[in-house]
Design an enzyme around this catalytic site. Sequence first.
Site, PDB file in Angstrom:
ATOM      1  N   ASP A  73     -16.683   6.126  42.943  1.00 38.53           N
ATOM      2  CA  ASP A  73     -16.117   5.872  41.619  1.00 38.53           C
ATOM      3  C   ASP A  73     -17.098   5.190  40.661  1.00 38.53           C
ATOM      4  O   ASP A  73     -16.720   4.828  39.544  1.00 38.53           O
ATOM      5  CB  ASP A  73     -14.861   4.995  41.736  1.00 38.53           C
ATOM      6  N   ARG A  76     -14.221  -0.589  45.403  1.00 39.26           N
ATOM      7  CA  ARG A  76     -15.102  -0.544  44.238  1.00 39.26           C
ATOM      8  C   ARG A  76     -15.881  -1.845  44.014  1.00 39.26           C
ATOM      9  O   ARG A  76     -16.702  -1.918  43.091  1.00 39.26           O
ATOM     10  CB  ARG A  76     -14.289  -0.211  42.984  1.00 39.26           C
ATOM     11  N   ARG A 105      -4.268  -3.765  36.921  1.00 38.19           N
ATOM     12  CA  ARG A 105      -5.609  -4.060  37.423  1.00 38.19           C
ATOM     13  C   ARG A 105      -6.075  -5.450  36.987  1.00 38.19           C
ATOM     14  O   ARG A 105      -6.157  -6.369  37.794  1.00 38.19           O
ATOM     15  CB  ARG A 105      -6.601  -2.987  36.951  1.00 38.19           C
ATOM     16  N   HIS A 137      -4.886   1.590  33.407  1.00 38.21           N
ATOM     17  CA  HIS A 137      -5.876   0.871  32.601  1.00 38.21           C
ATOM     18  C   HIS A 137      -5.527   1.055  31.128  1.00 38.21           C
ATOM     19  O   HIS A 137      -4.978   2.089  30.734  1.00 38.21           O
ATOM     20  CB  HIS A 137      -7.286   1.440  32.817  1.00 38.21           C
ATOM     21  N   CYS A 163     -13.676   6.588  30.627  1.00 40.13           N
ATOM     22  CA  CYS A 163     -13.945   5.976  31.926  1.00 40.13           C
ATOM     23  C   CYS A 163     -15.420   6.108  32.317  1.00 40.13           C
ATOM     24  O   CYS A 163     -15.973   5.229  32.963  1.00 40.13           O
ATOM     25  CB  CYS A 163     -13.076   6.620  33.003  1.00 40.13           C
TER      26      CYS A 163
END
Length: 283
Positions: free
Chosen positions: A76, A101, A147, A176, A276
């Site tokens: 990612d 991540r 998040r 997000h 992103c």
Amino acid sequence: MQVAVPQDQTRVPTTRRYLMCPPSFFAVEYVINPWMDPSQPVSVELAVQQWTELRDTYRRLGHTVEEIEAQPGLPDMVFAANSGTVVDGRVLGSRFRAPQRAAEAEHFRRWFVEHGYRDITMPEKINEAEGDFAWTGKLLLAGTGFRTDPAAHAEAQEALGVPVVSLRLIDPKFYHLDTALFVLSEATDAAPAQVVYYPQAFSPGSQRVLTKLFPDAVQATEADALCFGLNGVSDGRNVVLPVEATELGARLAERGYEPVYVDISELRKAGGGPKCCTMEIRK
């Protein structure tokens, strides 16, 4: 409220500087958002092609794109926006909620150090950077709910020295802030910021805040949001959108913006889109 831009008003793009990471090790190996399904095949080759077209689109529009080297074991890392927020040359790094991540944050921190940045803050609270932070030119919109920790908003205000407005996300598909809102044009002394957002992604109170802050905002539809149309990137005139977001693009064109479409279908399998993949570096 939909307000058409006057015929004689021309949107003016501003040159941007972006940091991106190629999807050299792209995969969907775990589930940390509702878009991810490890049972569905993904193509690294197609992901690289789509990412390359996005990068080249920015360059054709006159923007500078720098690249950080992808790292094995971090599929990612292509979603560079989640690893840093930069305003006026100050860098606020990231701290990921998902352990898969976590290592990405240090690679991006090193990139900033190696490129001469000295005002770098690494957060103590969970903070997924531009995934949940959107700079409007005057204030920082800060998402929470899935998040980023609400306490990270105060850290961001202290580290970046800008006012922060908290917004609560309530739909896990829009985990997000950058899946539910983006800035079309930043505020100046002469004009307020313009944004586009999907109201139903936000709590009732946050919807009221957005209405008060941005009474002229473009309010997107569910169809706009589900194709990652709210994960767009604007330079004040040109708006990079997924190819499916044609309805949103048409409404933005009525406001004087120029939609620029890219295919992000493979990257979307991991829950990502144009924004992103794109960290903006504001010096």
